[in-house]
Design a protein around this motif. Structure first.
Motif, short mmCIF file in Angstrom:
data_model
loop_
_atom_site.label_atom_id
_atom_site.label_comp_id
_atom_site.label_asym_id
_atom_site.label_seq_id
_atom_site.Cartn_x
_atom_site.Cartn_y
_atom_site.Cartn_z
N ALA A 1 0.82 -1.21 0.00
CA ALA A 1 0.00 0.00 0.00
C ALA A 1 0.86 1.26 0.00
O ALA A 1 0.50 2.27 -0.62
N GLN A 2 2.00 1.22 0.68
CA GLN A 2 2.89 2.38 0.70
C GLN A 2 3.52 2.62 -0.67
O GLN A 2 3.67 3.77 -1.09
N ILE A 3 3.88 1.55 -1.37
CA ILE A 3 4.43 1.70 -2.72
C ILE A 3 3.38 2.28 -3.67
O ILE A 3 3.69 3.13 -4.51
N ILE A 4 2.13 1.84 -3.53
CA ILE A 4 1.05 2.39 -4.36
C ILE A 4 0.88 3.87 -4.07
O ILE A 4 0.69 4.69 -4.98
N GLN A 5 0.95 4.25 -2.80
CA GLN A 5 0.82 5.66 -2.43
C GLN A 5 1.96 6.49 -3.03
O GLN A 5 1.75 7.61 -3.50
N VAL A 6 3.16 5.94 -3.04
CA VAL A 6 4.30 6.66 -3.62
C VAL A 6 4.11 6.83 -5.13
O VAL A 6 4.39 7.90 -5.68
N GLN A 7 3.60 5.80 -5.79
CA GLN A 7 3.38 5.89 -7.23
C GLN A 7 2.36 6.97 -7.57
O GLN A 7 2.52 7.68 -8.58
N VAL A 8 1.34 7.14 -6.72
CA VAL A 8 0.30 8.13 -7.01
C VAL A 8 0.73 9.53 -6.59
O VAL A 8 0.66 10.49 -7.38
N MET A 9 1.16 9.69 -5.34
CA MET A 9 1.40 11.01 -4.78
C MET A 9 2.75 11.60 -5.18
O MET A 9 2.85 12.81 -5.42
N ASN A 10 3.78 10.78 -5.26
CA ASN A 10 5.13 11.31 -5.51
C ASN A 10 5.53 11.24 -6.99
O ASN A 10 6.15 12.17 -7.51
N ALA B 1 0.07 2.43 -10.49
CA ALA B 1 -0.56 2.21 -9.19
C ALA B 1 -1.86 1.42 -9.33
O ALA B 1 -2.16 0.55 -8.50
N ALA B 2 -2.63 1.70 -10.37
CA ALA B 2 -3.86 0.94 -10.61
C ALA B 2 -3.56 -0.52 -10.90
O ALA B 2 -4.27 -1.42 -10.43
N ALA B 3 -2.48 -0.77 -11.66
CA ALA B 3 -2.09 -2.15 -11.94
C ALA B 3 -1.68 -2.87 -10.66
O ALA B 3 -2.05 -4.03 -10.43
N MET B 4 -0.92 -2.18 -9.80
CA MET B 4 -0.53 -2.78 -8.52
C MET B 4 -1.75 -3.08 -7.66
O MET B 4 -1.84 -4.13 -7.03
#
Length: 299
Positions: A250-259, A266-269
């Motif tokens: 979930a943290q990696i997905i957040q980084v992909q979206v926000m940073n 992020a959608a694929a993850m």
């Protein structure tokens, strides 16, 4: 008298009653509002997210999924997430089973109080509980201050922003979700079976191991699976209590979206995580009753 005249003569109340009876004659008509709500707030966002996961710079394709699988960082994060989720699940089962056993065998009033005590932390947000654990576990927190003042240790022990703090916080959050299915599974066990084992000469310990424990496995498996699935995609507690080396999916997905602004990746993850969840649920349903995941008593 025509149909319109008879309806007007009957009055609006009669017309409404007949219309309600006509609607209730088909149960699916009553489910239409619920189906529409689920389609709006659940199905549509998931479908939109799925479509977004196939959007690439040149059009549509599987490039986002290929990039996810080609990234070594994502593979290490997935592995770490599974390890952390398994560790949290094992700890919750080891702590939760004795607690569920005590709740099951307690008098009715005590059982209600203990169940409320288990459920009440869920009413407090995970964010608030995570900040509370930071205050307790930090170098100047209650634990380290007490140990230093008593002379047991000379310097504070790092208990937060590492795997230790992460495990403590996640077990605290996930424990109710593990205990409740266990209690539901234990309540479905016929007490006459335990009495029969005792009457045949089995000791309490032998009766527990040979009769009660095998019959409670379905509740244990339901609590373990629910804990594992929730832990796998958890975000707040790992982000606040864990260290840099403890990042989860979930943290990696957040980084992909926000940073990074890589919303398609992020959608694929996110969809890969959902597919894993669905496969685990299907595997569980192959051997056990899925209803025990939601607190119903297994048959």
């Amino acid at each position: 008298m025509t149909l319109e005249q008879s309806s007007q003569a009957a009055g609006p109340g009669t017309v409404f009653t007949k219309g309600f009876q006509r609607a209730t004659s088909s149960p699916w008509m009553l489910l239409l509002p619920v189906i529409a709500l689920y389609a709006l707030v659940l199905v549509y966002p998931l479908a939109w997210l799925l479509g977004k996961s196939f959007v690439t710079e040149t059009g549509y394709g599987l490039a986002n999924y290929a990039q996810v699988f080609d990234t070594s960082v994502f593979a290490s994060v997935v592995y770490r997430s599974f390890v952390i989720a398994i560790e949290v699940t094992v700890l919750c089962v080891l702590i939760g089973y004795p607690l569920a056993y005590v709740i099951h065998h307690s008098p009715p009033r005590v059982r209600v109080i203990m169940t409320a005590a288990v459920v009440s932390p869920v009413l407090v947000g995970a964010l608030i509980r995570s900040f509370a654990w930071i205050a307790i576990l930090e170098n100047r927190g209650i634990i380290n201050s007490s140990l230093v003042a008593s002379g047991i240790i000379e310097a504070p022990i790092p208990l937060v922003y590492n795997r230790v703090g992460l495990m403590i916080g996640m077990v605290n959050v996930m424990l109710p979700f593990c205990v409740l299915p266990m209690v539901a599974g234990m309540r479905s066990i016929d007490p006459c079976l335990i009495s029969a084992a005792n009457s045949l000469g089995a000791s309490p310990l032998r009766g527990f191991i040979r009769v009660f424990l095998p019959l409670s496995i379905q509740g244990v498996s339901a609590g373990a699976l629910l804990t594992f699935l929730l832990s796998l995609g958890f975000y707040i507690t790992p982000a606040l209590l864990g260290g840099r080396k403890d990042s989860m999916i979930a943290q990696i997905i957040q980084v992909q979206v926000m940073n990074l602004g890589e919303f398609s990746i992020a959608a694929a993850m996110g969809w890969l995580l959902m597919v894993v969840t669905i496969l685990l649920l299907l595997a569980y349903g192959r051997f056990f009753n899925l209803g025990t995941l939601f607190g119903s008593q297994p048959k």
